[in-house]
Design an enzyme around this catalytic site. Structure first.
Site, mmCIF file in Angstrom:
data_model
loop_
_atom_site.group_PDB
_atom_site.id
_atom_site.type_symbol
_atom_site.label_atom_id
_atom_site.label_comp_id
_atom_site.label_asym_id
_atom_site.label_seq_id
_atom_site.Cartn_x
_atom_site.Cartn_y
_atom_site.Cartn_z
ATOM 1 N N ARG A 1 -3.822 44.069 60.825
ATOM 2 C CA ARG A 1 -3.174 44.937 59.820
ATOM 3 C C ARG A 1 -1.660 44.986 59.856
ATOM 4 N NH1 ARG A 1 -7.704 44.462 57.251
ATOM 5 N NH2 ARG A 1 -9.321 46.012 57.675
ATOM 6 N N HIS B 1 -14.815 32.744 54.087
ATOM 7 C CA HIS B 1 -15.556 33.996 53.840
ATOM 8 C C HIS B 1 -16.472 33.666 52.659
ATOM 9 C CE1 HIS B 1 -15.705 38.496 52.863
ATOM 10 N NE2 HIS B 1 -16.154 37.930 51.757
ATOM 11 N N ASN C 1 -18.451 44.014 54.771
ATOM 12 C CA ASN C 1 -18.607 42.845 53.915
ATOM 13 C C ASN C 1 -18.576 41.576 54.760
ATOM 14 O OD1 ASN C 1 -18.807 41.226 51.704
ATOM 15 N ND2 ASN C 1 -16.656 41.364 51.126
ATOM 16 N N ASP D 1 -14.802 40.314 63.541
ATOM 17 C CA ASP D 1 -14.396 40.848 62.238
ATOM 18 C C ASP D 1 -13.925 42.307 62.380
ATOM 19 O OD1 ASP D 1 -13.701 40.872 59.603
ATOM 20 O OD2 ASP D 1 -15.736 40.714 58.807
HETATM 21 O O1 DOR Z 1 -15.772 44.116 56.009
HETATM 22 C C1 DOR Z 1 -14.794 43.416 55.831
HETATM 23 N N1 DOR Z 1 -13.551 43.886 56.070
HETATM 24 N N2 DOR Z 1 -14.956 42.169 55.413
HETATM 25 C C2 DOR Z 1 -13.921 41.401 55.053
HETATM 26 O O2 DOR Z 1 -14.126 40.269 54.668
HETATM 27 C C3 DOR Z 1 -12.544 41.918 55.098
HETATM 28 C C4 DOR Z 1 -12.433 43.006 56.077
HETATM 29 C C5 DOR Z 1 -11.161 43.800 55.962
HETATM 30 O O3 DOR Z 1 -10.086 43.187 55.852
HETATM 31 O O4 DOR Z 1 -11.232 45.022 56.029
HETATM 32 ZN ZN ZN Z 2 -14.749 38.192 55.639
HETATM 33 ZN ZN ZN Z 3 -12.733 39.597 58.151
#
Ligand code: DOR
Ligand code: ZN
Ligand code: ZN
Length: 428
Positions: A60, A177, A276, A303
């Protein structure tokens, strides 16, 4: 400066040994005389593993430092047993150029707790329209080795094909992805009975599987390497097995949450469970576990996706997808793979350290525990348990789906080039 690890069992095998580390390198294994100035780690009963490598982390920074920074994310990683992480490109601004990737790399080195390898975006601004300057990022000081538009799919087959073609000349890997966007418009949860009952638009397995099948064929024809992010369905495992059999240079990761959690969590209505790709079914988790054990899926990647309270503590449809993962990954792997007998600790080293280091092309991580090798190491107490408390994790965000759960496997120390970065749950 030297360190001695006393009485640990490498890979959980054989008799306990001492390990002497001098100037960041393992210099003796066996019964070791402790040098006078040495830092001693009592590791009796513990398993010694190569330091973990996470191919898929969201740190982030830049842009959402209210949820995580390279500093706090590095701390979470070190406490979780990691010595290297790959930081995804979906920051703000996007890591689609040399300036941003060099900033991430340098900041990681300044913090010094784990090697932070920036992932470069495949397309400018993650827009899926125009290829980013992959070569400039690969040749920058950050030496970018993995490219991904993660968060979004490189959906255009022509762009994906070009990216794969370029990647061979640069000796880098494209991490996809896999989500066909036309099949997931408005999707909120795994397409199935549970989502239907709650009235949520579904995220069908075919949206993932169709992209993975397409990309495997594109990679095969381009003689390029493809990495598939966060595999979530049985069908994707089937496609990967088929593609690997045909000689495709494809590798894949599974997240701890897709190994453990299912869409039964939808019944809680708690958006902490929104992610996701979405949590799937019990039969998917079962297949993902065996696929990981058999090597159809190569490795575990977290992730790790920190989100602010206002983006999570809201109604399901408005909440952002993603969950924390760095500090709980080892325990979830212990629970789903070790306790079940699917992997021994040697296997854990393979899926959490060796294979991710190979895929990310890191020469100094995921190495054997042997004399002459860099001392990037993790100590795990296999018999200890702990209770997860989001507020106590090192991340700024607290969105863990494991809140209050008692989990097996405690990371007791992490060493980066011989330096102790974390010990007994504290950053050093
Ligand atoms: O759950 C997810 N969060 N899947 C993603 O592909 C992106 C990620 C995010 O950046 O929060
Ligand atoms: Zn992803
Ligand atoms: Zn991711």
């Amino acid at each position: 400066m030297s360190t001695v690890i006393q009485g640990a069992r490498p890979y959980g095998e054989g008799d306990p040994v001492d390990v002497l580390i001098e100037d960041g390198v393992i210099t003796a294994i066996g019964a070791v005389d402790v040098p006078e100035d040495a830092d001693v780690l009592d590791a009796s009963g513990q398993v010694l593993l190569p330091g973990f490598v996470d191919l898929h982390t969201h740190l982030r920074e830049p842009g959402r430092e209210d949820t995580e920074t390279i500093d706090t994310g590095s701390a979470a990683a070190a406490l979780g047993g990691y010595t290297a992480v790959f930081a995804m490109a979906n920051t703000d601004p996007v890591a689609d150029n040399a300036v941003i990737v060099e900033h991430v790399w340098r900041r990681g080195q300044e913090v010094g707790l784990v090697d932070v390898h920036p992932v470069g975006a495949v397309t400018v601004g993650l827009k899926g329209e125009k290829l980013a300057e992959l070569g400039t990022m690969a040749n920058s000081q950050a030496r970018v080795k993995v490219f991904s538009d993660d968060g979004l799919c490189v959906a255009d087959p022509l762009l994906m094909r070009r990216a794969l073609e370029y990647s061979t000349a640069l000796d880098v890997v494209i991490a996809q992805h896999a989500e066909e966007p036309r099949l997931t418009v408005g999707a909120q949860a795994h397409e199935g009975e549970r989502a239907a009952r709650l009235g949520y638009p579904g995220w069908p397995a075919a949206a993932e599987e169709s992209i993975v099948a397409r990309d495997c064929l594109l990679a095969l024809h381009a003689n390029a390497r493809l990495h598939v992010c966060h595999v979530s369905t049985t069908g994707t495992a089937d496609v990967l097995a088929w593609a690997k059999e045909r000689g495709t240079q494809v590798t894949a990761e599974v997240t701890p949450h897709h190994l453990l959690l299912t869409d039964e969590r939808l019944a809680t209505y708690d958006p902490v469970n929104k992610v996701n790709p979405p949590l799937r079914t019990q039969s998917d988790t079962a297949r993902l576990r065996t696929a990981l054990a058999e090597g159809v899926i190569d490795c575990v990647a977290t992730d790790h996706a920190p989100h602010a309270v206002q983006d999570k503590d809201t109604e399901w449809t408005a909440a952002r997808p993603g969950m924390l993962g760095l500090q709980t990954a080892l325990s979830i792997v212990a629970e789903t793979m070790v306790r079940t007998g699917l992997l021994d600790w040697r296997g854990v080293a393979r899926v959490m350290s060796e294979r991710p280091a190979e895929i990310g092309n890191l020469a100094d991580h995921g190495r054997p525990i042997a004399v002459g090798e860099p001392a990037n190491l993790t100590l795990v107490d296999p018999d200890a348990e702990w209770t997860v408390r989001g507020a106590e994790l090192a991340s700024i965000a607290a969105n863990t789906p494991y809140e209050g759960m008692r989990l097996p496997g405690v990371v007791t120390a992490t060493l980066l080039r011989g330096r102790i970065t974390a010990r007994d749950g504290k950053i050093c």
